[in-house]
Each structure stands twice: as structure tokens, then as C-alpha cells.
Design a protein around this motif. Sequence first.
Motif, short mmCIF file in Angstrom:
data_model
loop_
_atom_site.label_atom_id
_atom_site.label_comp_id
_atom_site.label_asym_id
_atom_site.label_seq_id
_atom_site.Cartn_x
_atom_site.Cartn_y
_atom_site.Cartn_z
N TRP A 40 5.70 15.58 25.88
CA TRP A 40 5.40 17.01 25.95
C TRP A 40 5.87 17.73 24.67
O TRP A 40 5.17 18.55 24.12
CB TRP A 40 6.06 17.62 27.19
CG TRP A 40 5.82 19.09 27.33
CD1 TRP A 40 6.67 20.10 27.02
CD2 TRP A 40 4.63 19.71 27.81
NE1 TRP A 40 6.10 21.32 27.29
CE2 TRP A 40 4.84 21.11 27.78
CE3 TRP A 40 3.41 19.23 28.27
CZ2 TRP A 40 3.87 22.02 28.19
CZ3 TRP A 40 2.44 20.13 28.68
CH2 TRP A 40 2.68 21.52 28.63
N THR A 96 3.77 20.00 21.88
CA THR A 96 3.98 21.45 21.93
C THR A 96 4.85 22.03 20.82
O THR A 96 4.79 23.23 20.58
CB THR A 96 4.57 21.87 23.29
OG1 THR A 96 5.81 21.17 23.49
CG2 THR A 96 3.61 21.58 24.43
N LEU A 127 -5.08 27.80 22.89
CA LEU A 127 -4.58 27.36 24.19
C LEU A 127 -5.32 28.05 25.32
O LEU A 127 -5.41 29.28 25.34
CB LEU A 127 -3.08 27.62 24.30
CG LEU A 127 -2.39 27.13 25.55
CD1 LEU A 127 -2.44 25.61 25.64
CD2 LEU A 127 -0.96 27.62 25.60
N ALA A 158 -1.82 25.68 30.45
CA ALA A 158 -0.70 24.76 30.30
C ALA A 158 0.09 24.69 31.60
O ALA A 158 0.28 25.71 32.27
CB ALA A 158 0.22 25.23 29.17
N LEU A 192 -2.09 20.24 29.11
CA LEU A 192 -2.42 21.25 28.09
C LEU A 192 -3.94 21.22 27.93
O LEU A 192 -4.54 20.15 27.87
CB LEU A 192 -1.81 20.90 26.73
CG LEU A 192 -0.33 21.10 26.56
CD1 LEU A 192 0.12 20.46 25.25
CD2 LEU A 192 -0.01 22.58 26.53
N TYR A 219 -7.08 23.00 25.52
CA TYR A 219 -7.39 23.79 24.34
C TYR A 219 -8.90 23.96 24.18
O TYR A 219 -9.66 23.04 24.46
CB TYR A 219 -6.91 23.07 23.06
CG TYR A 219 -5.42 23.00 22.90
CD1 TYR A 219 -4.73 24.07 22.34
CD2 TYR A 219 -4.72 21.87 23.27
CE1 TYR A 219 -3.36 23.99 22.16
CE2 TYR A 219 -3.34 21.79 23.10
CZ TYR A 219 -2.67 22.85 22.55
OH TYR A 219 -1.31 22.78 22.37
#
Length: 141
Positions: free
Chosen positions: A35, A39, A75, A78, A84, A86
Motif C-alpha cells: 500500500w 500511495t 484518484l 480508495a 485504489l 484511478y
Amino acid sequence: MTILRNATTKSMEDKAAPDDLHFESVLEAPPAKVWRALTIPDYVAAWLRPAENGIDAAHSPRRDSSEPELVDCRLLAAEAQQMLRYAWSEKMQERILDSVVTFELAPHGEGSTLLRITQGSFVLRPVAANLNQPTMLLKAA
């Protein structure tokens, strides 16, 4: 090991389009570490060249013409240490490929993570002829 396949689970089949790309890989790291790699901006920059950093093909080593010149992402959703999503835009030569890219993480055994990446909702569009950027004019002789 990375696997490319159409749909990996029943739940993915329900929401997957026939042209979606699916990649799976088991990583020898816990979901929390994966993660962070997805991120934290400095970590992301190590594997993805974000357009907002002002990096373009003119300032990078020679690449295959099929590789994107710029990648721009926004984004959409999430869920901490799980998912996640996008809106992904890649400038490739004289076209832009828009798509949606989803990263899904799940624990896999002791200390490992199953990373599933899905890219779909593809739209190919031309680059605008007038980008409203300053142009250079040549002096007529």
C-alpha cells in the motif's frame, strides 16, 4: 509471478468487460508495505512517471514508441490497504488512451500480498491540434 488473463474470479467476471486487462502477482511483502508503495509519492515515482512532475519523453532515455510519453492519473476511489482506482490517461505518440486502472490488494499467505491490477474502460482519442501553447515563429527572409 505475473499472470495476464481475462477474469480471475467470479466477482471480477461480473463487472469486467471483455477488453479489460487483468494482471495478478504475489508479492513477498505484507499489504501495508505494498500500500505504501502505491500511495507514497516518492515510492510511486520510482515505478510510475507522473505527468505532474513535468517529466516528458524529451527528457528521458530512448524508449520503445509504444510506451506512453506521459501518464496522468486522477484518484477516483480508495479503500486503505485494499483498493485504489484511478482515471488513467496516457499520451502515446499522437493519441491519448484514457482508461480506469484499479489496484486491489489482499493478504496471501504469511507476509505476502496478492496484487491484482485491472485496466479497462478504454477510450482512444486524438491529441488536439491546437494545445494553446506558445508557438515559435520563423522570421521570413
